[in-house]
Design an enzyme around this catalytic site. Structure first.
Site, PDB file in Angstrom:
ATOM      1  N   ARG A 291      -9.606  16.042   4.714  1.00  0.00           N
ATOM      2  CA  ARG A 291      -9.142  15.162   5.788  1.00  0.00           C
ATOM      3  C   ARG A 291     -10.286  14.671   6.658  1.00  0.00           C
ATOM      4  NH1 ARG A 291      -3.531  17.939   8.094  1.00  0.00           N
ATOM      5  NH2 ARG A 291      -2.327  17.735   6.152  1.00  0.00           N
TER       6      ARG A 291
ATOM      7  N   CYS B 238      -9.497  -8.490  -0.854  1.00  0.00           N
ATOM      8  CA  CYS B 238      -9.566  -9.325  -2.058  1.00  0.00           C
ATOM      9  C   CYS B 238      -9.252 -10.777  -1.723  1.00  0.00           C
ATOM     10  CB  CYS B 238      -8.614  -8.793  -3.126  1.00  0.00           C
ATOM     11  SG  CYS B 238      -6.891  -8.629  -2.588  1.00  0.00           S
TER      12      CYS B 238
ATOM     13  N   THR C 285       1.441  -4.432  -4.987  1.00  0.00           N
ATOM     14  CA  THR C 285       0.417  -3.387  -5.053  1.00  0.00           C
ATOM     15  C   THR C 285       1.064  -2.014  -4.916  1.00  0.00           C
ATOM     16  OG1 THR C 285       0.005  -3.440  -2.663  1.00  0.00           O
ATOM     17  CG2 THR C 285      -1.306  -4.934  -4.032  1.00  0.00           C
TER      18      THR C 285
ATOM     19  N   ARG D 172       4.370 -11.542  -1.288  1.00  0.00           N
ATOM     20  CA  ARG D 172       4.220 -10.597  -2.389  1.00  0.00           C
ATOM     21  C   ARG D 172       5.244 -10.948  -3.465  1.00  0.00           C
ATOM     22  NH1 ARG D 172       1.076  -5.963  -1.506  1.00  0.00           N
ATOM     23  NH2 ARG D 172      -0.446  -6.480   0.115  1.00  0.00           N
TER      24      ARG D 172
END
EC number: 1.2.1.12
Length: 361
Positions: free
Chosen positions: A93, A167, A198, A250
């Site tokens: 972590r 991206c 994604t 999306r």
């Protein structure tokens, strides 16, 4: 000259794609030596399986085997790719507690999606690394670099944590860069990215308290979403700051996305002039980053395309009133996994060369 030692924190979709890009570019073991990958699991056999079989990108051209780091290891915890050994390390972590110093790691590619704030990413430096490249948009003052656009701004002395942006920014920024460099200018613009789903999305309707629509089934819906990609272009091309914004849809495809930019130029121009400028750039100063197509292509034709942005000249539009020549739409494709991952690798290679020339490594 010895390869730069690299660690990858987060061996999920992008972490693996970045590693596979190194293999495809034949820089693993020559320019870059990946000594460790960090994830919640250290099961090298499972990682090898994921690398050998990919629904979208297919089978690799390189060999993937496994080994044990020591005789006492209960299961294989080392990937062996084309003879190069990569240790699988248990995630922590706190990045400062990862064994980068012990492993001699120079660069960490931060691809967990968890440590995108500059201060948090600096934990890797405290753990012994020299530089961190975040494979996502970053906050907290990290320098954002888009290859082909503003890499010349990298300062080895001060930029220890660098973001490779998103991206979508990597697709949009090269187009905007050419439009501004070639003096078309952008007075104002609206961007839409038609983006493949994604891993963060749901396969069936699920819980998503902060984004209700984002919780709907990804494979059977077109889902409106937010994106900071257009505004982020202003970080790498300051002349466009405050002039661009946008949104995302999306859509039910597993890979490849497309940017639609509608803009008003600062001077009169034409589709033919815009086409010519982008085509010339794709063959000269933006070669390998920006592509150009005048063929009747669809999204799957761009799977495994390593370029950041492929301008579609067939899709360019204008909608000008009589006497006006400044209102246009341009469209550019991108493999949001493969192209982006190659830019992460390019950024690490670029920074490594600059650091060595300035004796920072």
């Amino acid at each position: 000259m010895a390869p730069i030692k690299v660690g990858i924190n987060g061996f999920g979709r992008i972490g693996r794609m970045v590693f596979q890009s190194m293999c495809e570019d034949n820089v693993l073991g020559t320019e870059l030596d990946v000594v460790a990958v960090v994830d919640m699991s250290t099961d090298a056999e499972y990682f090898a399986y994921q690398m050998k079989f990919d629904t979208v990108h297919g089978r690799p051209k390189y060999t993937v085997e496994v080994a044990k780091s020591s005789p006492s290891a209960k299961k294989p915890d080392v990937l062996v790719v084309n003879g190069h050994r990569i240790l699988c390390v248990k995630a922590d972590r706190n990045p400062a507690d990862l064994p980068w110093g012990k492993l001699g790691v120079d660069y960490v590619i931060e691809s967990t999606g968890l440590f995108t704030d500059k201060a948090k990413a600096e934990g890797h430096v405290k753990g012994g690394a020299k530089k961190v490249v975040i494979s996502a948009p970053a906050s907290g003052g990290a320098k954002t670099i888009v290859m082909g656009v503003n890499q010349h701004e990298y300062n080895p002395a001060t930029h220890h944590v660098v973001s490779n942006a998103s991206c979508t920014t990597n697709c949009l920024a090269p187009i905007v860069h050419v439009l501004t460099k070639e003096n078309f200018g952008i007075e104002t613009g609206l961007m839409t990215t038609i983006h493949s789903y994604t891993a963060t999305q749901k396969t069936v309707d699920g819980v998503s308290i902060k984004d209700w629509r984002g919780g709907r089934a990804a494979a059977v819906n077109i889902i409106p979403s937010t994106t900071g990609a257009a505004k982020a272009v202003g970080m790498v091309i300051p002349s466009t700051k405050g002039k661009l914004t946008g949104m995302s849809f999306r859509v039910p495809t597993p890979d490849v996305s497309v940017v639609d930019l509608t803009f008003r130029a600062t001077r009169d121009t034409s589709i033919q002039e815009i086409d010519a400028a982008l085509k010339k750039a794709s063959q000269t100063y933006m070669k390998g980053i920006l592509g150009f197509t005048d063929e009747e292509l669809v999204s799957s034709d761009f799977i495994n395309d390593a370029r950041s942005s492929i301008y579609d000249s067939k899709a360019t539009l204008q909608n000008n009133l009589p006497g006006e020549k400044r209102f246009f739409k341009v469209v550019s494709w991108y493999d949001n996994e493969w192209g982006y991952s190659h830019r992460v690798v390019d950024l690490v290679r670029f920074m490594g060369a600059k650091d060595r020339s300035s004796s920072k490594l």
